[in-house]
Design a protein around this motif. Sequence first.
Motif, PDB file in Angstrom:
ATOM      1  N   LEU A  69       0.816  -1.220   0.000  1.00  0.00           N
ATOM      2  CA  LEU A  69       0.000   0.000   0.000  1.00  0.00           C
ATOM      3  C   LEU A  69       0.851   1.272   0.000  1.00  0.00           C
ATOM      4  O   LEU A  69       0.314   2.377   0.030  1.00  0.00           O
ATOM      5  CB  LEU A  69      -0.925   0.011   1.220  1.00  0.00           C
ATOM      6  N   SER A  70       2.156   1.094  -0.071  1.00  0.00           N
ATOM      7  CA  SER A  70       3.042   2.252  -0.028  1.00  0.00           C
ATOM      8  C   SER A  70       3.321   2.795  -1.423  1.00  0.00           C
ATOM      9  O   SER A  70       4.456   3.100  -1.774  1.00  0.00           O
ATOM     10  CB  SER A  70       4.364   1.876   0.648  1.00  0.00           C
ATOM     11  N   PHE A  71       2.278   2.958  -2.234  1.00  0.00           N
ATOM     12  CA  PHE A  71       2.445   3.509  -3.579  1.00  0.00           C
ATOM     13  C   PHE A  71       1.894   4.938  -3.610  1.00  0.00           C
ATOM     14  O   PHE A  71       1.013   5.304  -2.846  1.00  0.00           O
ATOM     15  CB  PHE A  71       1.742   2.626  -4.628  1.00  0.00           C
TER      16      PHE A  71
ATOM     17  N   SER B  36      -2.652  -0.162  -7.234  1.00  0.00           N
ATOM     18  CA  SER B  36      -2.012   0.791  -8.134  1.00  0.00           C
ATOM     19  C   SER B  36      -2.804   2.087  -8.198  1.00  0.00           C
ATOM     20  O   SER B  36      -3.909   2.195  -7.657  1.00  0.00           O
ATOM     21  CB  SER B  36      -1.918   0.197  -9.542  1.00  0.00           C
ATOM     22  N   VAL B  37      -2.216   3.091  -8.887  1.00  0.00           N
ATOM     23  CA  VAL B  37      -2.915   4.359  -9.080  1.00  0.00           C
ATOM     24  C   VAL B  37      -4.181   4.139  -9.902  1.00  0.00           C
ATOM     25  O   VAL B  37      -5.226   4.746  -9.655  1.00  0.00           O
ATOM     26  CB  VAL B  37      -1.989   5.375  -9.779  1.00  0.00           C
TER      27      VAL B  37
ATOM     28  N   PHE C 282      -1.369   7.732   3.777  1.00  0.00           N
ATOM     29  CA  PHE C 282      -1.504   6.745   4.851  1.00  0.00           C
ATOM     30  C   PHE C 282      -0.450   6.968   5.934  1.00  0.00           C
ATOM     31  O   PHE C 282      -0.729   6.862   7.128  1.00  0.00           O
ATOM     32  CB  PHE C 282      -1.372   5.330   4.292  1.00  0.00           C
ATOM     33  N   ARG C 283       0.788   7.281   5.504  1.00  0.00           N
ATOM     34  CA  ARG C 283       1.865   7.458   6.474  1.00  0.00           C
ATOM     35  C   ARG C 283       1.556   8.636   7.402  1.00  0.00           C
ATOM     36  O   ARG C 283       1.789   8.566   8.611  1.00  0.00           O
ATOM     37  CB  ARG C 283       3.182   7.694   5.745  1.00  0.00           C
ATOM     38  N   ARG C 284       1.018   9.719   6.840  1.00  0.00           N
ATOM     39  CA  ARG C 284       0.667  10.881   7.653  1.00  0.00           C
ATOM     40  C   ARG C 284      -0.581  10.635   8.500  1.00  0.00           C
ATOM     41  O   ARG C 284      -0.896  11.423   9.393  1.00  0.00           O
ATOM     42  CB  ARG C 284       0.471  12.104   6.752  1.00  0.00           C
ATOM     43  N   SER C 285      -1.275   9.544   8.206  1.00  0.00           N
ATOM     44  CA  SER C 285      -2.475   9.198   8.983  1.00  0.00           C
ATOM     45  C   SER C 285      -2.180   8.140  10.046  1.00  0.00           C
ATOM     46  O   SER C 285      -3.094   7.627  10.678  1.00  0.00           O
ATOM     47  CB  SER C 285      -3.569   8.684   8.039  1.00  0.00           C
TER      48      SER C 285
END
Length: 238
Positions: A35-37, A148-149, A44-47
């Motif tokens: 999910l790190s795309f 993916s996007v 997500f990281r900031r959440s």
Amino acid sequence: VMVPSHKSHIDYLVLSQVFFKDGMMPPHIAAGENLSFWPLGAIFRRSGAFFIRRSFAGDKLYSAICAAYVKRLLKDGHALEFFIEGGRSRSGKLLPPKMGLLSMTVDPVLDGALNDVSFVPVSISYDKIIEAGSYSRELGGGTKSKESVGGLLSTRKVLRSKYGRVYVDFDEPISLRAFAAARGFEIKPRPEIEAADDPPAERKAFVSQLGHRVVFGINRVTRVTPTGAAGSGAGAVR
């Protein structure tokens, strides 16, 4: 430590919304590195999400760094969330528990760095899963589509659709110390040399018992949804 069932990618948002609505700091969430795309990874990281590999096998350094990060979060008093099944269930049934992250949350208490940790089994259920179409294809033999996007852009259709209700149910918290005492398991720090190696069989067995107890707790509070009842009825007819 919040331990929810895992049926949909939406699970990542549900508990954070519950915490936010009730004026609490949302939990830090262990998420798969798939999910790190861009651009979701940064959001997500900031959440509160932190991304980890699906498997640590053969990489003791990576495992040690992940364990140290989990320990730091717990010592600082942050709520932690991870999915004990490891991945999303395609059938709606709970998958067997994975012990990797569970062991990392247990070790700080067993080694004396923390006094106690409470595990909260959580059931997240849906009237209808937004990934139902892809799950059906996968269960029929199709391959899993990589996140993916392009997949993100297709969420516009999802946002215009109605999927019914989301149900969040909590089982009683499980105190690690109380759980250990009930099973006669002694909590004592390991020697540094032993801690660097694989945990002994007794400790592995204890973590396994806890994992299955958490899964039992999730099952115990899982409610029967209209879709589930209809599906069970259709299966009985066939």
